[in-house]
Design an enzyme around this catalytic site. Structure first.
Site, mmCIF file in Angstrom:
data_model
loop_
_atom_site.group_PDB
_atom_site.id
_atom_site.type_symbol
_atom_site.label_atom_id
_atom_site.label_comp_id
_atom_site.label_asym_id
_atom_site.label_seq_id
_atom_site.Cartn_x
_atom_site.Cartn_y
_atom_site.Cartn_z
ATOM 1 N N ASP A 59 5.205 -27.366 15.887
ATOM 2 C CA ASP A 59 4.146 -26.464 16.194
ATOM 3 C C ASP A 59 2.909 -26.733 16.895
ATOM 4 O O ASP A 59 2.741 -27.886 16.259
ATOM 5 C CB ASP A 59 4.106 -24.973 15.218
ATOM 6 C CG ASP A 59 3.650 -23.785 15.785
ATOM 7 O OD1 ASP A 59 3.278 -23.870 16.896
ATOM 8 O OD2 ASP A 59 3.541 -22.635 14.988
ATOM 9 N N ASN A 60 1.980 -26.151 17.382
ATOM 10 C CA ASN A 60 0.560 -26.636 17.688
ATOM 11 C C ASN A 60 0.711 -27.970 18.383
ATOM 12 O O ASN A 60 -0.015 -28.806 17.782
ATOM 13 C CB ASN A 60 -0.049 -26.524 16.234
ATOM 14 C CG ASN A 60 -0.399 -25.280 16.047
ATOM 15 O OD1 ASN A 60 -0.700 -24.263 16.735
ATOM 16 N ND2 ASN A 60 -0.062 -24.955 14.788
ATOM 17 N N CYS B 178 -6.590 -18.926 18.107
ATOM 18 C CA CYS B 178 -5.135 -19.517 18.178
ATOM 19 C C CYS B 178 -5.078 -20.412 19.241
ATOM 20 O O CYS B 178 -5.578 -20.239 20.488
ATOM 21 C CB CYS B 178 -4.148 -18.368 18.375
ATOM 22 S SG CYS B 178 -2.626 -18.949 18.142
HETATM 23 N N1 MTE Z 1 -1.070 -20.225 7.330
HETATM 24 C C1 MTE Z 1 -0.062 -19.807 6.680
HETATM 25 N N2 MTE Z 1 0.383 -20.124 5.407
HETATM 26 N N3 MTE Z 1 1.121 -19.315 7.459
HETATM 27 C C2 MTE Z 1 1.070 -19.099 8.824
HETATM 28 O O1 MTE Z 1 1.720 -18.520 9.370
HETATM 29 N N4 MTE Z 1 -0.481 -19.348 10.650
HETATM 30 C C3 MTE Z 1 -1.415 -20.138 11.390
HETATM 31 C C4 MTE Z 1 -2.838 -20.275 10.378
HETATM 32 N N5 MTE Z 1 -2.465 -20.410 8.985
HETATM 33 C C5 MTE Z 1 -0.238 -19.443 9.464
HETATM 34 C C6 MTE Z 1 -1.311 -19.951 8.523
HETATM 35 C C7 MTE Z 1 -2.083 -20.121 12.641
HETATM 36 S S1 MTE Z 1 -0.743 -20.555 13.839
HETATM 37 C C8 MTE Z 1 -3.059 -19.279 13.029
HETATM 38 S S2 MTE Z 1 -3.566 -19.329 14.594
HETATM 39 C C9 MTE Z 1 -4.284 -18.956 11.901
HETATM 40 O O2 MTE Z 1 -3.595 -19.023 10.679
HETATM 41 C C10 MTE Z 1 -4.492 -17.533 12.157
HETATM 42 O O3 MTE Z 1 -5.489 -16.941 11.062
HETATM 43 P P1 MTE Z 1 -5.455 -15.470 11.039
HETATM 44 O O4 MTE Z 1 -4.027 -14.617 11.176
HETATM 45 O O5 MTE Z 1 -6.493 -15.169 9.867
HETATM 46 O O6 MTE Z 1 -6.337 -15.039 12.218
#
Ligand code: MTE
Length: 888
Positions: free
Chosen positions: A295-296, A163
């Site tokens: 974000d990110n 993350c």
């Molecule tokens: N995909 C969806 N659809 N919704 C989400 O909230 N979070 C993202 C990503 N993909 C997210 C997502 C983020 S910020 C991260 S760091 C990773 O999923 C985390 O994956 P994990 O929960 O399988 O570890």
């Protein structure tokens, strides 16, 4: 490949018997005897496999705290540390547990980052789940998971997801960012099985001009579906390994990790690996999804959280988007607070941990210093990932080809270790490490602080304490609200942790090397206060006598401020003996924060902080109780409808726990409503007065004007966030709060003191009408209440007048007890009411003077700050006493 290859969850296809994982023994940490770099050993079936296989999953169940959330269908491991309260799930494993699991992480301990609820996909629906490949392609198509498995060649390889917020707690201690506090375990490694995205794109045939590939998930969030994008070029490059995955460690995906299908992007931040995949869209421009933009990102360090709210173009600047991970590492042993005997048999200590880099780059060195960077020694590095490269041709795992031999890129973390003589540790005051990758990018000494607190990667530092016959090691932080770590300790002791010397004073050199803290932070503590306060002492101040409360581990006595608090003494009583950090920081202005040193009485001890942190994860509540609102605990109500009442205002209706439940709000008081910023999970808290009747059962209505963003102004943070919450989601409430209460027949309680009022002048504007309406309603509904009410309501246009019909009906039925005057600053030609703003002439004409000859009159005001300021000046000139003018 056959469909039955989708392994049912929790019945592993391999390994059938529990894999042995080389574990570090915690009990032996005093002697230091333990094995080094952890690797899973193999089951009988896989004895020939020469690479690590995943640890077996344990049996999980739905956790009690998830029962009342939209994730009540998701089974989870209780060891996971929740970083954002109960919901949505954002969690990491305890660092030691994560490291001890070895190279591969079980789905039980894999970190989770969910922006919202987990979409439901039952086992029997997995194969029929579809997603599209569309946009700038010659042949758009829709594919089911069944097609994905049956029609394409499958691959299996290990990928470490990280993350972008990993290690963010360190940034939050330097200065609070707009993000929650990840410790150093926001990363995990799994074997992913799926189809290279290049194969799907080859079939869709991108057309000329296409440059990006956007992904969208099924999770509908406050700002639309979660989505983001990466470059088309990367998707087409086999070396990048971007995959559409349907298996994790040999099982169908766990719901938290994207069941049934997700994107996996090695070497990039986890935020790009979209879960619950619904759409792959080939585009000319990067994604315009809200989550891709807000974000990110790593914005330039000088941009403060406050300034960032008004910089839409800065957020949209792709230069600030994060894709590849940066070089990073952490020490896992010694653990936080681990003790090592100085006079034991052990002569050396194996210091060890993890490291990773981004974009497929390999970590090429890991260096350790015991003298603050004057000299360095090299640790040995182990890349378990390389063992998969030796797999024989044609080798398959979980139905996917394990063909890694040709791949030069590194997708995973590596482990490092170094034996250090204990005498040398005893002579040192800290251990620090830095990793370097094959692009010769080394971790920096100093933190690059930024508004979202992402990509934090300075040297990882452990402080060594000499305690009697032991050495004790202290990590920089502990995840979430957990207390502990040298950063917090040094900061609390007044050290400047951004000085480039970890808060230590070095005289002259310090002046020369000083790093500017991103803008001065307001200190809320009194540096002369030295008292340490225990939980028992704090708990003695949980009532209305001498209420103490805790903000960021510091204890404040609210007693001298009970009368003056704008939210009334109830706000302070509600916080008594609790850790109200989040609420305090979300609601209070910089001015309020600057007043805090006057009320600071001590620092909470460590045990008490842990106990309060545990309590702050919303406790199980009795949902059968007759009154919904609880002063000290947040309660969830379900958003059941949104109805437009004008172009910018809506009635939001919430369903309480059961049909007979009442809100429990005295007339004239307010509830606190808590939402979270959809990207950062930061709390947004505001006080609102519901418009539903005070004795209404089972539901709760609010009328709210939405301040949408315009080209010149950023929107209202709270109202925009509230408007974007989908029906069916929960919102948190707490209360009552407020210093005013109307008890009927003219009896008012103001900050606990009672007085009788014969006449109210009620002044409001916009949605400020709501507390006014509830008091007016209480007066008029009681026929023998003789209190007179004059309501003065100012708005811009006729459409802006909220609750107009109810106001007019009440006045009509008041038998002359109430008068109502509307005035509009932008009236239409046909408008028959008052014209112009509520100014001096207006008030002189309609409000009248203060009470005379024993008559008691009171002004109640609710509206924007400009109106309140004007009323304060004008009514003082009109000889009203300060105590007769009350601002809600
Ligand atoms: N995909 C969806 N659809 N919704 C989400 O909230 N979070 C993202 C990503 N993909 C997210 C997502 C983020 S910020 C991260 S760091 C990773 O999923 C985390 O994956 P994990 O929960 O399988 O570890």
């Amino acid at each position: 490949m056959a469909v039955e290859n989708v392994a049912p969850r929790y019945i592993p296809t391999a390994p059938p018997s529990p894999p042995e994982t080389a574990k570090h023994s915690q009990a032996t940490s005093l002697t230091g005897e333990r094995q080094s770099a952890p690797l899973a050993l193999h089951s009988k079936k896989n004895l020939l496999k020469s690479y690590p296989l995943p640890p077996q999953n344990g049996i999980k169940s739905v956790q009690p705290q998830d029962f009342k959330t939209p994730d009540s269908h998701v089974e989870r491991d209780p060891r996971l540390i929740r970083l954002t309260g109960v919901h949505p799930l954002n969690c990491e494993a305890p660092l030691t547990d994560l490291y001890n699991e070895g190279f591969l992480t079980s789905e039980d301990l894999h970190f989770v980052r969910n922006h919202g609820h987990v979409p439901v996909c039952e086992d029997e629906e997995v194969l029929d789940w579809t997603f599209s490949v569309e946009g700038m392609v010659q042949r758009p198509f829709t594919l089911s998971v069944r097609d994905l498995i049956e029609r394409y060649e499958q691959a299996t390889y290990p990928v470490t997801l990280v993350c972008a917020g990993n290690r963010r707690k360190e940034q939050n201690i330097v200065r609070k960012s707009k993000g929650f506090s990840w410790g150093p375990a926001g990363l995990s490694t799994a074997l992913w099985t799926g189809v290279p995205i290049a194969d799907l794109l080859a079939q869709a045939k991108p057309i000329r001009g296409a440059r990006y590939v956007c992904f969208e998930g099924a999770d509908k969030l406050p700002n639309g579906h979660y989505g983001t994008s990466v470059k088309l070029n990367w998707c087409l490059n086999a070396d990048k390994g971007i995959m559409v995955a349907h298996r994790m460690n040999g099982h169908a995906l766990h719901p938290d990790h994207g069941k049934p299908v997700r994107i996996i992007i090695p070497g990039q931040i986890g935020g790009r690996s979209v879960k619950w995949l619904r759409r792959i869209i080939v585009t000319k421009e990067p994604s315009d999804n809200w989550y891709h933009i807000y974000d990110n990102r790593v914005l330039p360090t000088m941009i403060t959280p406050e300034a960032s709210a008004d910089l839409p173009n800065t957020w949209k600047d792709e230069n600030y988007a994060i894709y590849d991970l940066n070089t990073n590492s952490a020490i896992c042993y010694p653990q936080h607070d681990e003790m090592v005997a100085l006079d034991g048999n052990q002569k050396t200590y194996k210091v060890c941990g993890y490291a990773y880099s981004g974009g497929g780059k390999r970590i090429t060195r890991l260096e350790v210093t015991l003298d603050k960077g004057r000299s360095w020694r090299l640790a040995s590095i182990n890349y378990p990932e390389d063992q998969y490269r030796n797999a024989p041709d044609g080798d398959e795992l979980y139905g996917g080809k394990m063909d890694m031999w040709w791949r030069e890129t590194c997708f995973c973390w590596c482990f490092w270790e170094l034996d250090v003589p204990i005498t040398q540790l005893a002579d040192a005051s800290d251990i620090m490490i830095r990793a370097m990758d094959e692009g010769l990018m080394a971790q920096p000494r100093d933190m690059y602080w930024s508004v979202l607190g992402m990509m934090n990667n300075p040297w990882y530092r452990l402080v060594i304490h000499k305690e009697d016959r032991f050495l004790r090691f202290e990590h920089p932080t502990q995840p979430a609200l957990m207390p502990g770590g040298w950063m917090e300790r040094v900061k609390n002791a007044g050290g400047n942790i951004a000085n480039g010397f970890w808060g230590e004073s070095t005289g002259q050199a310090e002046e020369a090397m000083e790093i500017k803290t991103p803008e001065e932070q307001i200190s809320m503590t009194n540096s002369k206060v030295r008292r340490t306060i225990t939980l028992a002492e704090l708990e003695q101040h949980g009532g209305e006598e001498e209420p103490w409360f805790v903000v960021e581990g510091e204890v404040y006595d609210g007693t001298p401020y009970l009368d003056d608090h704008p939210g009334g003494a109830t706000s302070i009583f509600a916080a008594a003996a609790t850790d109200c950090t989040e609420e305090f920081l979300a609601i209070h202005s910089e001015n309020a924060k600057a007043m805090m040193p006057d009320y600071h009485i001590g620092t909470l001890d460590k045990l008490a902080r842990s106990a309060l942190a545990a309590k702050s994860v919303d406790a199980e509540k009795d949902v059968t109780r007759s009154i919904f609102l609880q002063p000290k605990l947040w309660s969830k109500a379900l958003l059941s409808s949104k109805v437009d009442v004008s172009s910018d205002s809506k009635i939001f209706t919430f369903t309480l726990d059961h049909k007979e439940q009442v809100l429990g709000l005295p007339v004239g008081q307010h509830v606190l409503m808590r939402l979270r910023d959809p990207a950062t999970r930061e709390a947004i808290i505001r006080a609102y007065t519901p418009i539903s009747q005070s004795d209404a059962k089972g539901t709760l209505d609010f009328v709210v004007k939405i301040y949408r963003p315009t080209s010149t102004q950023s929107g209202g943070k709270m109202t925009v966030a509230l408007d974007s919450i989908p029906v069916g989601h929960f919102v948190d409430f707490k209360g009552p709060v407020g210093k005013f209460e109307y008890a009927g027949d003219g009896l008012c309680r103001i900050s606990g003191k009672t007085r009788y009022v014969d006449r109210f002048i009620m002044i409001c504007a916009g949605s400020g009408v709501t507390p006014i309406l509830t008091v007016l309603r209480a007066v008029i509904d009681k026929e023998d209440d003789t209190t007179e009410c004059t309501v003065l309501n100012g708005n811009r246009t006729e459409e802006d007048i909220l609750c107009r019909q109810e106001l007019e009906t009440l006045v009509k039925g008041s038998n002359g007890r109430a008068r109502l005057m509307h005035t509009l600053s932008r009236p239409s030609h046909s408008w028959k009411g008052g014209r112009g703003r509520m100014d001096r002439t207006f008030f002189q004409k309609y409000a009248g003077g203060p009470g005379t000859n024993g008559e008691s009159a009171m002004v109640l005001v609710c509206g924007p700050k400009a109106l309140e300021d004007a009323v304060r000046d004008i009514f003082t000139d009109m000889r009203w006493d300060e105590e007769d003018v009350l601002f809600f």
